[in-house]
Design a protein around this motif. Structure first.
Motif, PDB file in Angstrom:
ATOM      1  N   GLN A 113      -9.510  12.127  31.673  1.00  0.00           N
ATOM      2  CA  GLN A 113      -9.347  11.093  33.188  1.00  0.00           C
ATOM      3  C   GLN A 113     -10.116  12.314  34.622  1.00  0.00           C
ATOM      4  N   ILE A 114      -9.895  13.228  34.484  1.00  0.00           N
ATOM      5  CA  ILE A 114     -10.147  13.384  35.797  1.00  0.00           C
ATOM      6  C   ILE A 114     -12.159  14.019  36.129  1.00  0.00           C
ATOM      7  N   TYR A 115     -12.079  13.878  35.035  1.00  0.00           N
ATOM      8  CA  TYR A 115     -13.443  14.668  34.674  1.00  0.00           C
ATOM      9  C   TYR A 115     -14.500  12.997  33.680  1.00  0.00           C
ATOM     10  N   LYS A 116     -13.987  11.905  33.672  1.00  0.00           N
ATOM     11  CA  LYS A 116     -14.890  10.648  32.941  1.00  0.00           C
ATOM     12  C   LYS A 116     -15.695  10.094  34.082  1.00  0.00           C
ATOM     13  N   GLU A 117     -16.417   9.475  33.041  1.00  0.00           N
ATOM     14  CA  GLU A 117     -17.723   8.694  33.831  1.00  0.00           C
ATOM     15  C   GLU A 117     -17.461   7.685  33.162  1.00  0.00           C
ATOM     16  N   GLU A 118     -18.616   6.472  34.137  1.00  0.00           N
ATOM     17  CA  GLU A 118     -19.300   4.891  34.151  1.00  0.00           C
ATOM     18  C   GLU A 118     -19.927   5.242  33.115  1.00  0.00           C
ATOM     19  N   ASP A 119     -20.263   4.357  32.104  1.00  0.00           N
ATOM     20  CA  ASP A 119     -20.812   4.252  31.315  1.00  0.00           C
ATOM     21  C   ASP A 119     -21.881   2.993  30.378  1.00  0.00           C
ATOM     22  N   GLU A 120     -22.047   2.434  31.389  1.00  0.00           N
ATOM     23  CA  GLU A 120     -23.156   0.881  31.198  1.00  0.00           C
ATOM     24  C   GLU A 120     -21.834   0.062  30.518  1.00  0.00           C
ATOM     25  N   GLY A 121     -20.674  -0.142  31.720  1.00  0.00           N
ATOM     26  CA  GLY A 121     -19.675  -1.464  32.534  1.00  0.00           C
ATOM     27  C   GLY A 121     -18.985  -0.686  31.657  1.00  0.00           C
ATOM     28  N   GLN A 122     -18.701   0.960  31.010  1.00  0.00           N
ATOM     29  CA  GLN A 122     -16.909   1.478  30.555  1.00  0.00           C
ATOM     30  C   GLN A 122     -16.567   2.379  30.776  1.00  0.00           C
ATOM     31  N   PHE A 123     -15.625   3.479  30.612  1.00  0.00           N
ATOM     32  CA  PHE A 123     -15.275   4.807  30.654  1.00  0.00           C
ATOM     33  C   PHE A 123     -15.777   5.655  29.565  1.00  0.00           C
ATOM     34  N   ARG A 124     -16.017   6.771  29.904  1.00  0.00           N
ATOM     35  CA  ARG A 124     -16.600   8.036  29.255  1.00  0.00           C
ATOM     36  C   ARG A 124     -16.182   9.182  29.038  1.00  0.00           C
ATOM     37  N   GLY A 125     -15.717   9.619  28.844  1.00  0.00           N
ATOM     38  CA  GLY A 125     -15.201  11.394  28.713  1.00  0.00           C
ATOM     39  C   GLY A 125     -15.030  12.346  27.378  1.00  0.00           C
ATOM     40  N   GLY A 126     -14.224  13.022  28.037  1.00  0.00           N
ATOM     41  CA  GLY A 126     -14.093  13.649  26.677  1.00  0.00           C
ATOM     42  C   GLY A 126     -13.546  15.240  26.888  1.00  0.00           C
ATOM     43  N   PRO A 127     -14.229  16.241  25.419  1.00  0.00           N
ATOM     44  CA  PRO A 127     -14.276  17.557  26.124  1.00  0.00           C
ATOM     45  C   PRO A 127     -15.390  18.483  26.408  1.00  0.00           C
ATOM     46  N   ALA A 128     -16.306  17.382  25.783  1.00  0.00           N
ATOM     47  CA  ALA A 128     -17.980  17.450  26.319  1.00  0.00           C
ATOM     48  C   ALA A 128     -17.737  17.562  27.975  1.00  0.00           C
ATOM     49  N   TYR A 129     -17.379  16.364  28.157  1.00  0.00           N
ATOM     50  CA  TYR A 129     -17.515  16.189  29.783  1.00  0.00           C
ATOM     51  C   TYR A 129     -16.731  16.905  30.669  1.00  0.00           C
ATOM     52  N   TYR A 130     -15.443  17.486  30.278  1.00  0.00           N
ATOM     53  CA  TYR A 130     -14.848  17.801  31.042  1.00  0.00           C
ATOM     54  C   TYR A 130     -15.185  19.622  31.081  1.00  0.00           C
ATOM     55  N   ALA A 387     -17.356   9.648  17.911  1.00  0.00           N
ATOM     56  CA  ALA A 387     -18.919  10.331  17.566  1.00  0.00           C
ATOM     57  C   ALA A 387     -19.906   9.551  18.629  1.00  0.00           C
ATOM     58  N   GLU A 388     -19.225   8.660  18.946  1.00  0.00           N
ATOM     59  CA  GLU A 388     -19.782   7.364  19.575  1.00  0.00           C
ATOM     60  C   GLU A 388     -20.450   7.993  20.909  1.00  0.00           C
ATOM     61  N   THR A 389     -19.035   8.686  21.331  1.00  0.00           N
ATOM     62  CA  THR A 389     -19.006   8.707  23.304  1.00  0.00           C
ATOM     63  C   THR A 389     -19.463  10.194  23.312  1.00  0.00           C
ATOM     64  N   ASN A 390     -20.136  11.240  22.611  1.00  0.00           N
ATOM     65  CA  ASN A 390     -20.581  11.769  22.519  1.00  0.00           C
ATOM     66  C   ASN A 390     -21.876  11.763  21.904  1.00  0.00           C
ATOM     67  N   ILE A 391     -22.697  11.214  21.094  1.00  0.00           N
ATOM     68  CA  ILE A 391     -23.641  10.402  20.829  1.00  0.00           C
ATOM     69  C   ILE A 391     -24.547  10.057  22.906  1.00  0.00           C
ATOM     70  N   ALA A 392     -22.891   9.392  23.339  1.00  0.00           N
ATOM     71  CA  ALA A 392     -23.097   8.569  25.103  1.00  0.00           C
ATOM     72  C   ALA A 392     -23.445  10.563  25.261  1.00  0.00           C
ATOM     73  N   PHE A 393     -22.624  11.087  25.605  1.00  0.00           N
ATOM     74  CA  PHE A 393     -22.866  11.979  26.328  1.00  0.00           C
ATOM     75  C   PHE A 393     -24.357  13.398  26.030  1.00  0.00           C
ATOM     76  N   ILE A 394     -24.921  13.048  24.933  1.00  0.00           N
ATOM     77  CA  ILE A 394     -25.834  13.522  24.793  1.00  0.00           C
ATOM     78  C   ILE A 394     -27.647  12.646  25.192  1.00  0.00           C
ATOM     79  N   ARG A 395     -26.702  11.415  25.198  1.00  0.00           N
ATOM     80  CA  ARG A 395     -28.415  10.126  25.639  1.00  0.00           C
ATOM     81  C   ARG A 395     -28.060  10.370  27.147  1.00  0.00           C
ATOM     82  N   ARG A 396     -27.289  10.771  27.208  1.00  0.00           N
ATOM     83  CA  ARG A 396     -27.622  11.094  29.120  1.00  0.00           C
ATOM     84  C   ARG A 396     -28.900  11.453  29.243  1.00  0.00           C
ATOM     85  N   LYS A 397     -29.223  13.073  28.780  1.00  0.00           N
ATOM     86  CA  LYS A 397     -30.199  14.261  28.325  1.00  0.00           C
ATOM     87  C   LYS A 397     -31.213  13.318  27.897  1.00  0.00           C
ATOM     88  N   LEU A 398     -30.869  13.568  26.246  1.00  0.00           N
ATOM     89  CA  LEU A 398     -32.336  13.362  25.313  1.00  0.00           C
ATOM     90  C   LEU A 398     -32.180  11.106  24.840  1.00  0.00           C
TER      91      LEU A 398
END
Length: 513
Positions: A113-130, A387-398
C-alpha cells in the motif's frame, strides 16, 4: 521432468527456507508487538467499512481477491498432502505458520500500500514495486517480477486445475480414454480443462474489476458452505475431537513421520495455502482504496486466519476424525499409518472426498468436486491478476505491446495442461513457484525493515491516530521519514489525487460494487 523438478525442490525447499518462513513471522510478530492479536477487533471493523473508488477496489474486495488466492487447492488437497507425508502433527505446524504468518502478511501488504502506483486508471503494487522503491534495487525487483510471472502464469495454475480434474474424475467417473498429441487422457479431464479455460478467458479479459466482483461473491459463499459441512461432520464425531486435538499436538513433536517431516510438510503446505510471506497477497492489497496503508495490512493479516485456522482446520479435522488418510513412510510404498488403499495418492483431494463421503454418504465426492472448482478457479484468477501486475511493472521500462494478451493465452494453456497431467508433477512444479517467490520476498521485506522500517512506522502512525480519536485517517510519508511513497506524498500534500477519491474526508467515493 519429475526428477528435474524434484531436484529443484530439494534445493529451494531446504531447511533454510522452512526456518526463514517461521523466523520472518516470529520477527515481525515481535517487532509489531503481535499486531495479529492486538488489532483483531480493528481488523473486523476495517473489513466491513471500506469503500471502493474509480481507481481502487474496496478493502473487502481486496480481501476477497487475496483470499481467492489463499483459499484454494491448498486448503483441500494441500492439507491432505501435509497429513499424508508429515503425519497429523503437520497440522500443528500449519497453525504455527498461520499465526506467525499473519504478522508477515501485515508487513508485506502494508508495504504494498505504501509504495503503490496508479497505472492506467487503477492501483498497482506488490513486492516488485516496494523492492524497487524502498530498497532501490531494480535488478532484484525485476528478478522477483519475472519469477512471479513464471510462477503465477505457468506453474501454479496447473496445480489448481489439476485438483479440479482429479475431483471431477473421482466424482463422476473418467469416461472414455482419448489419445492426444500430448498423451492419453480421460474424457472427464479433457472436458473439465476445456470448460475451465473458456470460463477463465471470459473473466480475465474483463480486467481486475470483473475479477473482484466475481471473487467477492463466490469466495465467502464457498468458504462458508465448506465450513458448515465440516462443522456438521465434527458434530457427528464430537466425542473424538479431544483425542484428535491431542493426536495433532502429540505428533507434532514425535517421530511418527519424522519430526522434521512434520515441520517441513506443515510449513510447506501452510505457506502454499495461506501464502504469508510468499508475496502474492500484497498485489491485491495494493489495489485497495484505503485511508491509511496500515488498514489494508490489518485486513490482509486477518485473511490468514480465515484461510488456515478456519478452512484448513476444517479439512484436517474431517480427515482425521473419519480416519480417511494414510501416512507415508521413508521408502517407496511404505506406510507408517495405512487406513486406505495404497493406490490412493496423498497429493490430491481424495482424502477429503472420502472423509466427507464416509460421514455423509453420497455427498463427499460431488461436493468436493464442486467446492474445488470454485476454490481453485478463483485462485487461478488471483494468479492471473498477480502475473498481470508484474507484467505492468516490467512494461513501465520495457515497452512491448501484447504482453498482457500473451499472458492470458499462456495461462489458459497452462490451466488445460495442468488439468490433464499427473498430480505429483503438478504439485512439484507448484512448489518450485511458491518457493522461488517466498525466498525473494521474505529476504526483501527483512532487508527493507532494517533499512527504514516503513511498515512498522505506518503501524505506529496509525495507532497514534487511533489514540487521538480521529475519524478520518491520513498518511504523510514525509513526516514519517518514508521515501519513495509517491502516491501518498501527492495525496497528502494535495498535488494530485482528485477529491472524488472518497475516504480522505472529501467527496464520497463512487462505488463500483
Amino acid at each position: 521432468m519429475q526428477s528435474v523438478v524434484d531436484f529443484l525442490n530439494g534445493i529451494i525447499w531446504s531447511p533454510v527456507l522452512i526456518y526463514l518462513c517461521l523466523g520472518a513471522g516470529l520477527f515481525y510478530s515481535v517487532t509489531t508487538r503481535f499486531v495479529q492479536l492486538r488489532h483483531f477487533r480493528e481488523m473486523w471493523r476495517l473489513l466491513l467499512s471500506g469503500k471502493s473508488s474509480e481507481k481502487g477496489i474496496s478493502s473487502f474486495q481486496a480481501l476477497a481477491v487475496s483470499l481467492s488466492g489463499r483459499v484454494g487447492t491448498g486448503n483441500i488437497a494441500g492439507v491432505a498432502a501435509a497429513i499424508g507425508f508429515g503425519g497429523p502433527g503437520a497440522v500443528f505446524w500449519m497453525w504455527v505458520v498461520a499465526f506467525l504468518g499473519a504478522a508477515t502478511a501485515y508487513a508485506e501488504s502494508t508495504l504494498a500500500q505504501i509504495y503503490k502506483e496508479e497505472d492506467e486508471g487503477q492501483f498497482r503494487g506488490g513486492p516488485a514495486y516496494y523492492i524497487e522503491k524502498c530498497m532501490g534495487q531494480s535488478w532484484y525487483a525485476w528478478i522477483f517480477a519475472i519469477a512471479t510471472i513464471f510462477a503465477c502464469g505457468v506453474l501454479l495454475p496447473g496445480v489448481q486445475s489439476n485438483s479440479i480434474g482429479n475431483a471431477v474424475e473421482a466424482a463422476f467417473g473418467s469416461g472414455a480414454m482419448i489419445e492426444t498429441a500430448i498423451g492419453t487422457f480421460s474424457f472427464a479431464k479433457i472436458a473439465t480443462g476445456t470448460i475451465i479455460s473458456i470460463i477463465l478467458g471470459f473473466i480475465i479479459f474483463g480486467g481486475v474489476k470483473r475479477i473482484a466482483h466475481f471473487t467477492q461473491i463466490v469466495v465467502p459463499f464457498m468458504a462458508l458452505a465448506y465450513i458448515i459441512i465440516a462443522f456438521v461432520i465434527i458434530l457427528l464425531n464430537i466425542s473424538q475431537v479431544p483425542g484428535i486435538v491431542m493426536l495433532i499436538l502429540g505428533d507434532a513433536f514425535t517421530p511418527m513421520a519424522g519430526f522434521g517431516a512434520a515441520i517441513g510438510w506443515g510449513v510447506k503446505r501452510g505457506v502454499y495455502s495461506n501464502e504469508a510471506g510468499q508475496g502474492t497477497g500484497p498485489h491485491a492489497a495494493a489495489a485497495a482504496h484505503v485511508q491509511h496503508p496500515a488498514q489494508q495490512g490489518l485486513v490482509q493479516s486477518f485473511s490468514i486466519y480465515i484461510d488456515t485456522l478456519l478452512v484448513c482446520s476444517a479439512t484436517a479435522f474431517m480427515i482425521l476424525l473419519t480416519g480417511a488418510y494414510n501416512v507415508h513412510g521413508g521408502g517407496e510404498g511404505a506406510f507408517l499409518i495405512q487406513n486406505l488403499s495404497a493406490e490412493i495418492g496423498a497429493n490430491g483431494p481424495v482424502f477429503t472426498q472420502m472423509a466427507i463421503e464416509s460421514a455423509l454418504p453420497g455427498l463427499g465426492k460431488p461436493f468436493i468436486a464442486f467446492a474445488l472448482f470454485f476454490f481453485a478457479f478463483t485462485t487461478i484468477l488471483a494468479y492471473y491478476y498477480i502475473a498481470e501486475t508484474n507484467i505492468a511493472f516490467i512494461r513501465r521500462k520495457l515497452k512491448i505491446s501484447g504482453m498482457m494478451f500473451v499472458l492470458k493465452i499462456i495461462l489458459m494453456v497452462s490451466v488445460f495442461y495442468g488439468t490433464v497431467k499427473a498430480a505429483d508433477l503438478a504439485w512439484a512444479m507448484g512448489d518450485v513457484g511458491v518457493g522461488l517467490m517466498a525466498w525473494l520476498n521474505i529476504v526483501g521485506i527483512l532487508i527493507i525493515f532494517f533499512m527504514s522500517k516503513p511498515a512498522l512506522k505506518a503501524l505506529e502512525d496509525y495507532e497514534a491516530q487511533q489514540k487521538a480519536g480521529v475519524t478520518e485517517f491520513t498518511f504523510d510519508p514525509v513526516k514519517l521519514g518514508i521515501k519513495g511513497a509517491d502516491y501518498w506524498e501527492k495525496k497528502y500534500h494535495g498535488k494530485t489525487a482528485p477529491k472524488s477519491e472518497g475516504t480522505d474526508g472529501n467527496t464520497p467515493a463512487k462505488s463500483t460494487v
